[in-house]
Scaffold this active site. Structure first.
Site, PDB file in Angstrom:
ATOM      1  N   LYS A 109      81.859  74.360   4.514  1.00 48.97           N
ATOM      2  CA  LYS A 109      82.683  74.502   3.314  1.00 48.97           C
ATOM      3  C   LYS A 109      81.833  74.422   2.041  1.00 48.97           C
ATOM      4  O   LYS A 109      82.219  74.941   1.008  1.00 48.97           O
ATOM      5  CB  LYS A 109      83.745  73.411   3.258  1.00 48.97           C
ATOM      6  CG  LYS A 109      84.589  73.224   4.499  1.00 48.97           C
ATOM      7  CD  LYS A 109      85.611  74.318   4.672  1.00 48.97           C
ATOM      8  CE  LYS A 109      86.733  73.966   5.626  1.00 48.97           C
ATOM      9  NZ  LYS A 109      86.321  73.749   7.017  1.00 48.97           N
TER      10      LYS A 109
HETATM   11  C1  PLP Z   1      86.894  74.264   8.189  1.00 52.14           C
HETATM   12  C2  PLP Z   1      86.105  74.184   9.409  1.00 52.14           C
HETATM   13  C3  PLP Z   1      86.300  75.084  10.454  1.00 52.14           C
HETATM   14  C4  PLP Z   1      87.362  76.151  10.435  1.00 52.14           C
HETATM   15  O1  PLP Z   1      87.131  77.125   9.446  1.00 52.14           O
HETATM   16  P1  PLP Z   1      88.324  78.055   8.969  1.00 52.14           P
HETATM   17  O2  PLP Z   1      87.775  78.808   7.831  1.00 52.14           O
HETATM   18  O3  PLP Z   1      89.431  77.133   8.559  1.00 52.14           O
HETATM   19  O4  PLP Z   1      88.706  78.898  10.119  1.00 52.14           O
HETATM   20  C5  PLP Z   1      85.482  74.978  11.569  1.00 52.14           C
HETATM   21  N1  PLP Z   1      84.549  74.011  11.664  1.00 52.14           N
HETATM   22  C6  PLP Z   1      84.348  73.123  10.679  1.00 52.14           C
HETATM   23  C7  PLP Z   1      83.330  72.059  10.860  1.00 52.14           C
HETATM   24  C8  PLP Z   1      85.111  73.177   9.513  1.00 52.14           C
HETATM   25  O5  PLP Z   1      84.899  72.289   8.532  1.00 52.14           O
END
Ligand code: PLP
Length: 489
Positions: A109
């Site tokens: 993120k």
């Molecule tokens: C947010 C997240 C995901 C999922 O990503 P999306 O964009 O919501 O599909 C997978 N793994 C981790 C560690 C995340 O923080």
């Protein structure tokens, strides 16, 4: 470039509006009017990551100043521990890991949330918005912390995060509760991620709340992955990983590759779909789910059905039954039919499910494959990846690695690694050593000793950080809680 709502009732003149508004007024998601083509991949080969980012983001955000955008990308990605914020690691000839977890909060993120504050404030300034911007975030664990870090102490911005009080890992919870900054608020909600997300969506669509906030010179915006400003920086690393493999002599330019993506809210993998629409030579995007495999079933059956048991797993960032960003994909495969998209989303709210046509399923099959990995398989996978390659991965990445291998290695497969193993230490330790350790920090030390993978400084620092936020509320009290925060001095 104009942006339109997937539900057809709003079109805005440029990306600034889409990013500042977050969600369209009709409840739909903003999508670009068209996909700009990148026909000059060669040009990207010689660029570093911030240059690639500014180039690709600039294709959608035409009204942003190019030089300023590049500067902002340089600043954002200098917060990463590695010189390259998105390095590709080779496991074997056809299996690669794209590591996206070297940012300030150790989750992918960060790639978007380190640059979003610039995109948002700059966009708001361009639109002449003088009000304070209140960012509302619902998090399944990682978004919350990454958004808090990105937005802390930014002028003219406040941020409020809701997380499911029992749905995140110990490290994730501690990361959020110890957040520094004078403009931040962190609140636990009794319930799961979908409850948090629904509470935030309600806040956004409530006209009375908007009016009350306006009286205080506050406007709402979102840092969730439904915001186009979250999506567009994620398109970059698909291009960047591809270019890195070309430069390393692993593939020839134009050769098709697969990407496997651990998926929750469908933001990450959707960015890969956007990259493909822009011309990146991708064969299949492989959607990997944990036991909450609503997406796996959707791709197999053509019916999205959220009426099912919810599991709390060791990959909590994928514990999601309503994948919001899927709406953008549904919109595309319907031939951009806004009425149909609106109808399906209304059905989803009313009955918890909707279906797509056989023809649409066929269209989906050209770009996507999907699989899942349950809890036992995930534990086994972390261990076998360590045994086979000496590589330590977190449970989310393990889900994707398992699914990637289930689909074979006919093509080069790039697996997106979305979190540091040290964010989910107890699970990783258990998998690799068979040991159960309740204390996350002790587990981290044991894991480091066992694997020689160094504990990131962010985790070391967390141990001595002070808890500032420990409020837990009922989901019905979310609006009151936000109003209270806004009224604070
Ligand atoms: C947010 C997240 C995901 C999922 O990503 P999306 O964009 O919501 O599909 C997978 N793994 C981790 C560690 C995340 O923080």
């Amino acid at each position: 470039m104009k942006f339109l709502s997937t539900r057809g009732k709003e079109t805005v003149d440029n990306a600034s509006y889409a990013i500042v508004e977050g969600l369209a007024a009709d409840g739909g998601l903003f999508v670009p009017q068209y996909f700009p083509k990148i026909n000059d991949l060669e040009k990207l080969l010689d660029m570093d990551y911030p240059e690639r980012a500014a180039y690709i983001i600039g294709k959608f955000l035409e009204e942003y100043d190019n030089a300023e955008l590049l500067k902002a990308c340089r600043t954002a990605y200098s917060a990463f521990q590695e010189a390259d914020p998105a390095p590709v690691v080779k496991l074997d000839d056809n299996l690669f890991v794209l590591e996206l977890f070297h940012g300030p909060t150790l989750a992918f993120k960060d790639v978007a949330l380190t640059i979003l504050p610039y995109l948002l404030r700059n966009g708001a300034d361009r639109l002449g918005i003088k009000d304070e911007i209140l960012i509302l975030v619902a998090t399944s664990g990682d978004t919350g912390k990454a958004a808090l870090e990105g937005f802390k102490d930014k002028d003219g911005i406040k941020i409020n995060v809701f997380y499911p009080s029992d749905g995140v890992s110990d490290m994730q919870k501690l990361q959020m509760r110890t957040q520094k900054g004078d403009n931040v608020n962190v609140v636990g909600v009794k319930g799961n991620f979908d409850d948090c997300q629904t509470a935030v969506k309600k806040l956004f669509s409530n006209k009375e709340t908007a009016r009350k906030l306006k009286e205080k010179n506050v406007v709402l915006s979102s840092a969730n992955s439904i915001n186009f400003g979250r999506l567009v920086p994620q398109v970059v690393y698909y291009f960047s990983a591809y270019c890195d493999l070309v430069s390393a002599g692993e593939i020839k330019i134009g050769e098709k590759v697969n990407f496997t993506v651990p998926t929750g809210n469908f933001g990450n993998i959707l960015a890969g779909y956007y990259a493909k629409q822009m011309g990146l030579p991708i064969d299949k995007l492989i959607c990997a789910s944990n036991s909450n495999n609503v997406l796996t079933e959707f791709f197999a059956s053509g019916t999205y059905d959220a009426n099912r048991e919810f599991f709390t797993t060791m990959s909590p960032s994928m514990d999601i039954l309503i994948s919001s960003n899927l709406e953008r994909l549904i919109f595309e495969i319907s031939g951009r039919d806004t009425l149909l998209t609106e109808k399906r989303m209304a059905e989803l709210i009313k009955t918890g499910k909707y279906g797509i046509s056989d023809n649409e399923r066929e269209v989906l099959g050209k770009d996507f494959m999907a699989g899942y990995c349950d809890e036992d398989e995930c534990l086994e996978e972390i261990n076998s990846i360590f045994e086979e390659y000496g590589y330590v991965c977190d449970p989310h990445t393990a889900v994707a690695l398992k699914v990637a291998q289930d689909f074979g290695k006919a093509k080069k497969n790039i697996v997106l690694s979305t979190a540091s193993p040290y964010k989910f230490t107890q699970s990783v330790l258990k998998s690799i050593t068979g040991k159960n350790e309740k204390d996350a920090f002790k587990a981290a030390e044991m894991l480091e000793e066992e694997t020689a993978a160094p504990i990131p400084t962010q985790i070391v620092d967390l141990k001595s950080a002070t808890v500032r936020f420990n409020k837990i509320i009922d989901k019905g009290d979310a609006t009151d809680s936000v109003m209270e925060f806004v009224s604070e001095k």
